[in-house]
Design an enzyme around this catalytic site. Structure first.
Site, PDB file in Angstrom:
ATOM      1  N   ARG A  47      44.323  68.725  16.192  1.00  0.00           N
ATOM      2  CA  ARG A  47      44.618  67.492  16.925  1.00  0.00           C
ATOM      3  C   ARG A  47      46.035  67.010  16.631  1.00  0.00           C
ATOM      4  NH1 ARG A  47      39.140  63.797  16.143  1.00  0.00           N
ATOM      5  NH2 ARG A  47      37.747  65.088  17.420  1.00  0.00           N
ATOM      6  N   ARG A  48      46.408  67.077  15.322  1.00  0.00           N
ATOM      7  CA  ARG A  48      47.738  66.599  14.925  1.00  0.00           C
ATOM      8  C   ARG A  48      48.403  67.656  14.042  1.00  0.00           C
ATOM      9  NH1 ARG A  48      47.771  62.318  11.554  1.00  0.00           N
ATOM     10  NH2 ARG A  48      45.573  62.556  10.985  1.00  0.00           N
ATOM     11  N   VAL A 134      23.410  77.495  11.957  1.00  0.00           N
ATOM     12  CA  VAL A 134      22.171  77.073  11.296  1.00  0.00           C
ATOM     13  C   VAL A 134      22.209  77.486   9.829  1.00  0.00           C
ATOM     14  CG1 VAL A 134      19.648  77.295  11.234  1.00  0.00           C
ATOM     15  CG2 VAL A 134      20.843  77.284  13.432  1.00  0.00           C
ATOM     16  N   GLU A 192      27.444  61.327   5.706  1.00  0.00           N
ATOM     17  CA  GLU A 192      28.576  60.713   6.396  1.00  0.00           C
ATOM     18  C   GLU A 192      28.472  59.192   6.326  1.00  0.00           C
ATOM     19  OE1 GLU A 192      31.001  62.430   7.642  1.00  0.00           O
ATOM     20  OE2 GLU A 192      30.155  64.457   7.641  1.00  0.00           O
ATOM     21  N   LYS A 207      19.150  72.633  15.318  1.00  0.00           N
ATOM     22  CA  LYS A 207      18.937  73.898  14.610  1.00  0.00           C
ATOM     23  C   LYS A 207      17.554  74.468  14.901  1.00  0.00           C
ATOM     24  CE  LYS A 207      22.105  72.470  10.941  1.00  0.00           C
ATOM     25  NZ  LYS A 207      22.215  71.918   9.569  1.00  0.00           N
TER      26      LYS A 207
END
Length: 430
Positions: A47-48, A134, A192, A207
């Site tokens: 992306r960057r 998976v 997360e 999965k």
């Protein structure tokens, strides 16, 4: 040894992509020997350009033009590790259309629109491999697709999400509640900041769809999978499992039922004697049952940059060898075209905890509620007395619709103050 190098484009340079790039660089000599020609990076789409990375990538290889990279005529193989549906789908289709084979770790895309990708690979005469989609480094897809191709797989039972396994293991070992265990998982990097995909079962359902498709030679998508997460699992549920000498695990369950396919993801109690019960922390394991081979178990780290990159590189070597030989590997196998059963027709067992009035006839009334829905009781026990009276019932196998109807019946009974816990029971014989 072939003199022409095989050019590889990598899409994404995050936790997995950076490790793929590292392994391509560090193991260049070994990869050359294994493949039969040099394997060279053609480019890395990011992306960057200036973003910090875990691995040093020559600046000349970095590009923000992923579409241009996969369309290059000199690219022989594309590794997709950006995840998500778009632009991953368009990039993979473009790569195949331009003559490159593809290795991907994108379980969400495969579970949602795998047939489109497989058909594009077939039309292009190229490979589409996805072992890393998976269970991280655990080799499970290739055994299902190739090693067990001559057998009849009847059941696949797995712990395929490390975040939820860590949380449930912590709840079991320490007595912590869900929120407390989740917070620890986030602090340690196992979960997360937004853990929804993991704790609500979306990751495991994707999965499960892939596993069921391979195991039963039928197209199964994520929308076919019954999904329940672990956010409603309480410390009391885990303690109740402990009293049954069981543990709570988030399971992906794929079964053949009268030549139809049943696929579900939900928390369940399994006995501590079952091999999956010993899978701790963020590890994954998949238990396979088949007619000829019997019972097989695959165990290992199910996530993380390096383990997942290991599976990617394994696919890359296979696809590269196929490329040099002018051959294709095994494509999609959907010849069986089995129907997918709705969850209500799936047969399972329930553990039900019920707060009841402590008075004569309660047990008989509860037993009658089960009987009215044709659900047989395997065990029942009473805990406490008076205001603390609770019945814990474990059923024999019945359809999920029958069991759900029984629970709703119980909730409407005058003698039942509350149905405090409902959980399925797996891994035990009737």
């Amino acid at each position: 040894m072939n003199d022409k190098p095989l050019k590889v484009a990598v899409l994404g340079c995050g936790s997995v992509g950076s490790q793929v790039v590292r392994l391509l660089q560090e193991q260049a000599a070994d990869l050359t020997a294994r493949v039969g020609t040099r394997v060279e990076l053609a480019g890395v789409a990011v992306r960057r350009i200036d973003a910090p990375r875990d691995v040093e990538v020559p600046r000349g290889l970095l590009t923000t033009d992923a579409a241009g990279l996969v369309a290059r005529e000199d690219v022989d193989l594309v590794v997709e590790v950006i995840g998500g549906i778009e632009p991953a789908r368009s990039l993979i289709l473009s790569a195949l259309d331009n003559g490159a084979s593809v290795v991907t770790a994108n379980k969400a895309l495969l579970a949602e629109d795998g047939p489109t990708l497989f058909e594009a690979a077939e039309k292009a005469g190229r490979d589409l491999y996805y072992e890393a989609a998976v269970a991280g480094a655990i080799p499970i897809l290739r055994p299902l697709r190739e090693s067990l191709a001559g057998d009849r797989v009847t059941r696949v039972l797995g712990i395929v999400n490390g975040t939820t396994n860590f949380i449930l293991d912590k709840m079991d070992s320490s007595g912590a509640g869900f929120a407390e265990a989740l917070e620890e998982a986030q602090e340690l990097g196992y979960a997360e900041a937004d853990p929804t995909a993991d704790v609500e079962g979306f990751d495991a359902a994707a999965k499960a769809a892939i596993l069921a498709s391979l195991a039963f030679h039928s197209r199964v998508t994520a929308s076919d999978v019954h999904r329940e997460g672990i956010s409603e699992v309480t410390a009391a549920d885990v303690q109740s499992a402990r009293e049954m000498n069981s543990v709570v695990k988030l399971l992906a369950i794929c079964e053949l039922r009268d030549e139809a396919v049943a696929v579900r993801v939900h928390p369940a109690m399994i006995p501590r004697s079952h091999p999956l019960a010993s899978v701790r922390e963020a590890y994954n394991a998949v238990f396979v049952e088949s007619d000829a081979a019997g019972q097989l178990m695959f165990y290992g780290p199910g996530a993380g940059g390096s383990p997942t990159a290991s599976a990617v590189l394994g696919d890359l070597v296979t696809v590269a060898r196929n490329h040099l030989a002018g051959a294709r590997g095994v494509g999609e196998s959907a010849y069986a075209d089995r129907a997918v059963l709705p969850m209500g027709e799936t047969r399972t067992r329930y553990h039900v905890a019920i707060d009841v009035d402590d008075r004569a006839g309660v047990l008989a009334a509860v037993a009658l509620a089960f009987a009215e829905h044709d659900v047989s009781i395997q065990t029942v026990r009473q805990e406490g007395r008076g205001d603390d009276a609770q019945l814990v019932v474990v059923s024999h196998e019945a359809s999920d619709a029958q069991l759900s109807a029984t629970v709703e019946h119980l909730r409407g009974m005058e003698i039942v103050r509350e149905v405090t816990s409902v959980m399925r029971v797996e891994g035990t014989s009737e």
